[in-house]
Design a protein around this motif. Structure first.
Motif, PDB file in Angstrom:
ATOM      1  N   GLY A   1      13.426   8.287   8.765  1.00  0.00           N
ATOM      2  CA  GLY A   1      13.910   9.663   8.695  1.00  0.00           C
ATOM      3  C   GLY A   1      14.074  10.287  10.064  1.00  0.00           C
ATOM      4  N   PHE A   2      13.096  10.105  10.937  1.00  0.00           N
ATOM      5  CA  PHE A   2      13.158  10.727  12.263  1.00  0.00           C
ATOM      6  C   PHE A   2      14.273  10.131  13.109  1.00  0.00           C
ATOM      7  N   ILE A   3      14.353   8.804  13.168  1.00  0.00           N
ATOM      8  CA  ILE A   3      15.355   8.168  14.028  1.00  0.00           C
ATOM      9  C   ILE A   3      16.764   8.453  13.515  1.00  0.00           C
ATOM     10  N   SER A   4      16.968   8.341  12.208  1.00  0.00           N
ATOM     11  CA  SER A   4      18.312   8.543  11.671  1.00  0.00           C
ATOM     12  C   SER A   4      18.777   9.993  11.832  1.00  0.00           C
ATOM     13  N   ILE A   5      17.903  10.943  11.550  1.00  0.00           N
ATOM     14  CA  ILE A   5      18.298  12.345  11.684  1.00  0.00           C
ATOM     15  C   ILE A   5      18.461  12.722  13.153  1.00  0.00           C
ATOM     16  N   ALA A   6      17.632  12.174  14.027  1.00  0.00           N
ATOM     17  CA  ALA A   6      17.799  12.438  15.457  1.00  0.00           C
ATOM     18  C   ALA A   6      19.153  11.931  15.937  1.00  0.00           C
ATOM     19  N   GLY A   7      19.540  10.734  15.492  1.00  0.00           N
ATOM     20  CA  GLY A   7      20.855  10.217  15.862  1.00  0.00           C
ATOM     21  C   GLY A   7      21.983  11.060  15.299  1.00  0.00           C
ATOM     22  N   SER A   8      21.828  11.517  14.057  1.00  0.00           N
ATOM     23  CA  SER A   8      22.855  12.379  13.461  1.00  0.00           C
ATOM     24  C   SER A   8      22.986  13.690  14.215  1.00  0.00           C
ATOM     25  N   ILE A   9      21.858  14.261  14.632  1.00  0.00           N
ATOM     26  CA  ILE A   9      21.895  15.523  15.365  1.00  0.00           C
ATOM     27  C   ILE A   9      22.605  15.353  16.702  1.00  0.00           C
ATOM     28  N   VAL A  10      22.285  14.286  17.420  1.00  0.00           N
ATOM     29  CA  VAL A  10      22.885  14.078  18.739  1.00  0.00           C
ATOM     30  C   VAL A  10      24.396  13.885  18.625  1.00  0.00           C
ATOM     31  N   VAL A  11      24.823  12.948  17.787  1.00  0.00           N
ATOM     32  CA  VAL A  11      26.250  12.637  17.672  1.00  0.00           C
ATOM     33  C   VAL A  11      27.008  13.796  17.016  1.00  0.00           C
TER      34      VAL A  11
ATOM     35  N   ASN B   1      17.043  -1.756   9.454  1.00  0.00           N
ATOM     36  CA  ASN B   1      17.774  -1.206  10.600  1.00  0.00           C
ATOM     37  C   ASN B   1      19.199  -0.805  10.219  1.00  0.00           C
ATOM     38  N   ASN B   2      19.845  -1.612   9.400  1.00  0.00           N
ATOM     39  CA  ASN B   2      21.193  -1.260   8.956  1.00  0.00           C
ATOM     40  C   ASN B   2      21.179  -0.047   8.034  1.00  0.00           C
ATOM     41  N   ALA B   3      20.136   0.069   7.216  1.00  0.00           N
ATOM     42  CA  ALA B   3      19.999   1.268   6.389  1.00  0.00           C
ATOM     43  C   ALA B   3      19.815   2.508   7.255  1.00  0.00           C
ATOM     44  N   LEU B   4      19.063   2.363   8.325  1.00  0.00           N
ATOM     45  CA  LEU B   4      18.866   3.483   9.263  1.00  0.00           C
ATOM     46  C   LEU B   4      20.201   3.918   9.867  1.00  0.00           C
ATOM     47  N   ILE B   5      21.007   2.939  10.276  1.00  0.00           N
ATOM     48  CA  ILE B   5      22.321   3.255  10.857  1.00  0.00           C
ATOM     49  C   ILE B   5      23.199   3.961   9.835  1.00  0.00           C
ATOM     50  N   ALA B   6      23.181   3.474   8.596  1.00  0.00           N
ATOM     51  CA  ALA B   6      24.008   4.073   7.553  1.00  0.00           C
ATOM     52  C   ALA B   6      23.596   5.514   7.281  1.00  0.00           C
ATOM     53  N   ILE B   7      22.296   5.767   7.218  1.00  0.00           N
ATOM     54  CA  ILE B   7      21.815   7.130   6.962  1.00  0.00           C
ATOM     55  C   ILE B   7      22.192   8.057   8.116  1.00  0.00           C
ATOM     56  N   ALA B   8      22.122   7.540   9.336  1.00  0.00           N
ATOM     57  CA  ALA B   8      22.509   8.351  10.487  1.00  0.00           C
ATOM     58  C   ALA B   8      23.992   8.708  10.433  1.00  0.00           C
ATOM     59  N   ILE B   9      24.828   7.758  10.051  1.00  0.00           N
ATOM     60  CA  ILE B   9      26.274   7.993  10.035  1.00  0.00           C
ATOM     61  C   ILE B   9      26.657   9.020   8.980  1.00  0.00           C
TER      62      ILE B   9
ATOM     63  N   ASN C   1      25.090  11.462   7.796  1.00  0.00           N
ATOM     64  CA  ASN C   1      24.626  12.826   8.063  1.00  0.00           C
ATOM     65  C   ASN C   1      25.306  13.471   9.264  1.00  0.00           C
ATOM     66  N   ILE C   2      26.144  12.727   9.973  1.00  0.00           N
ATOM     67  CA  ILE C   2      26.822  13.278  11.148  1.00  0.00           C
ATOM     68  C   ILE C   2      27.713  14.470  10.795  1.00  0.00           C
ATOM     69  N   PRO C   3      28.539  14.416   9.738  1.00  0.00           N
ATOM     70  CA  PRO C   3      29.409  15.574   9.451  1.00  0.00           C
ATOM     71  C   PRO C   3      28.642  16.859   9.168  1.00  0.00           C
ATOM     72  N   THR C   4      27.463  16.756   8.564  1.00  0.00           N
ATOM     73  CA  THR C   4      26.689  17.962   8.262  1.00  0.00           C
ATOM     74  C   THR C   4      26.353  18.728   9.526  1.00  0.00           C
ATOM     75  N   PHE C   5      25.844  18.024  10.523  1.00  0.00           N
ATOM     76  CA  PHE C   5      25.473  18.685  11.780  1.00  0.00           C
ATOM     77  C   PHE C   5      26.703  19.018  12.614  1.00  0.00           C
ATOM     78  N   GLY C   6      27.745  18.192  12.517  1.00  0.00           N
ATOM     79  CA  GLY C   6      28.958  18.472  13.277  1.00  0.00           C
ATOM     80  C   GLY C   6      29.632  19.764  12.831  1.00  0.00           C
ATOM     81  N   ARG C   7      29.770  19.955  11.542  1.00  0.00           N
ATOM     82  CA  ARG C   7      30.415  21.177  11.050  1.00  0.00           C
ATOM     83  C   ARG C   7      29.544  22.406  11.288  1.00  0.00           C
ATOM     84  N   LEU C   8      28.233  22.229  11.169  1.00  0.00           N
ATOM     85  CA  LEU C   8      27.333  23.354  11.435  1.00  0.00           C
ATOM     86  C   LEU C   8      27.408  23.772  12.900  1.00  0.00           C
ATOM     87  N   MET C   9      27.407  22.795  13.821  1.00  0.00           N
ATOM     88  CA  MET C   9      27.504  23.103  15.240  1.00  0.00           C
ATOM     89  C   MET C   9      28.862  23.717  15.572  1.00  0.00           C
TER      90      MET C   9
END
Length: 303
Positions: A108-118, A165-173, A175-183
Motif C-alpha cells: 500500500g505505501f509503495i504503490s500509493i507513493a508511486g501514484s502520488i509522485v507520478v 512486485n507486479n501487483a504493486l506496479i499495477a496498483i500504482a498505475i 491510481n495515477i489518474p486519481t492524483f493527477g486529476r486532483l492535482m
C-alpha cells in the motif's frame, strides 16, 4: 487653601517588545494536533492503523511460530495455543496474519507513493502549462479511468506475470489518474491567485513558481486522498492475491490466505474469517483516518 495632590491611577502597561498571549500568532502544528484529537473518527482510525504498524514491526517478537512451517495440527480450531486456529497445512493463522500485515502495508505505501509522485507531476504540468500538454495528459487520464480499476490491474498483471512486485506496479498505475486529476484541478485554482500572478509579473521562472509557490499549496488534498487510497490499495492487493495474481505461496498475504481457505469454509470457517476481518479493520482504519483529515483540513468544517 491647600489641596491634596491626586495621583493618577497606575496601570500595568506591557513592557516594550512584549506581546500579549492573545496577540501571539497561532501555531499551525498545535492547531492541527488539537483538531485531530478532537475528531473521534481520526483518532479511532489512527489507533487501528497504528496497531497493524506495530504488528508488522514486532512480528518476530509477537508470535513464536514460523509462518511457512507446516505442522500436524491441520485445521485446528482457535485455542490458547493457536489463537486464530491453523490452516489446512497446520500453519498458525495468527502468525500469518501478523506477517501478512507487512505485505499489505508495504504494498500500500509503495504503490500509493508511486501514484502520488507520478500523478502529481503529470497533474502539475497539465494544470500549469495547459494547451497541448493539458489535452494529452487529460485524455490519458480519461482513457485509464474508462476501465474499472480492478480489471485494469488484472490486465496489467496478466501482461507482466503473477507476483507481488507486479501487483504493486499495477496498483500504482491504476491510481495515477486519481492524483493527477486532483492535482490538476488544484493547480488551476492556485495559479490564478494574486501571489502567483505577482511572481510572474516580476519575471520569476516557471520552475521556481511551480516548486516554491504552487506545489506547497496543493499538498493538502493530495495527502487526504493518499490516506483514502491506501485503504483501496489494501483491497486491491487482496483481490489480486485472491485471484492468484498477487503474492504467491507461501507468502502470507491476506487475499492469498482467503483463496487457500475457500474450500474449507464450512469445515473450518476461522481460516477465512480472521484474514477477512484483518482486511476489514485495516481498510476501516485508513478510511476513518482519511475522513478525519479531510474534515480537519476543510475550511468549511472549521466552525
Amino acid at each position: 487653601m491647600q489641596t491634596d495632590n491626586v495621583q493618577p491611577p497606575v496601570t500595568n502597561l506591557p513592557e516594550a517588545g512584549a506581546v500579549s498571549h492573545s496577540a501571539q500568532p497561532d501555531n499551525p502544528a498545535q492547531d492541527f494536533v488539537r483538531a485531530f484529537f478532537r475528531h473521534r473518527s481520526a483518532v479511532i482510525g489512527s489507533v487501528l492503523v497504528l496497531i497493524f504498524i506495530i504488528l508488522a514491526i514486532l512480528a518476530p517478537v509477537i508470535t513464536p511460530y514460523d509462518y511457512t512451517e507446516p505442522s500436524a495440527d491441520a485445521l485446528a480450531a482457535p485455542s490458547a495455543e493457536h489463537w486464530f486456529g491453523t490452516d489446512d497445512l497446520g500453519r498458525d493463522i495468527f502468525t500469518r496474519i501478523v506477517y501478512g500485515s507487512r505485505i499489505s502495508l508495504w504494498v500500500g505505501f509503495i504503490s500509493i507513493a508511486g501514484s502520488i509522485v507520478v500523478g502529481s507531476l503529470l497533474g502539475l504540468l497539465a494544470g500549469y502549462y495547459g494547451k497541448w500538454q493539458d489535452t494529452l495528459i487529460s485524455r490519458l487520464f480519461d482513457i485509464m479511468l474508462a476501465f474499472p480499476s480492478i480489471l485494469l490491474a488484472i490486465a496489467i498483471v496478466a501482461m507482466l506475470g503473477p507476483g507481488l512486485n507486479n501487483a504493486l506496479i499495477a496498483i500504482a498505475i491504476i491510481n495515477i489518474p486519481t492524483f493527477g486529476r486532483l492535482m490538476r484541478s488544484r493547480v488551476l485554482s492556485v495559479k490564478a491567485e494574486d501571489f502567483v500572478l505577482a511572481a510572474r509579473a516580476i519575471g520569476m521562472k516557471n520552475s521556481r513558481i511551480l516548486w516554491h509557490h504552487i506545489l506547497p499549496n496543493c499538498w493538502t488534498p493530495i495527502m487526504v486522498q493518499g490516506t483514502l487510497s491506501f485503504a483501496t490499495a489494501v483491497i486491491e492487493v487482496a483481490a489480486l492475491g485472491f485471484l492468484g495474481l498477487g503474492a504467491q505461496p507461501p507468502d502470507p498475504e491476506w487475499g492469498t490466505m482467503l483463496s487457500d481457505a475457500r474450500d474449507y469454509l464450512q469445515l473450518a470457517p476461522w481460516t477465512m474469517v480472521f484474514p477477512g476481518v484483518a482486511i476489514m479493520i485495516t481498510v476501516l482504519g485508513f478510511n476513518l483516518l482519511g475522513d478525519g483529515l479531510r474534515d480537519i483540513f476543510d475550511p468549511r468544517m472549521k466552525q
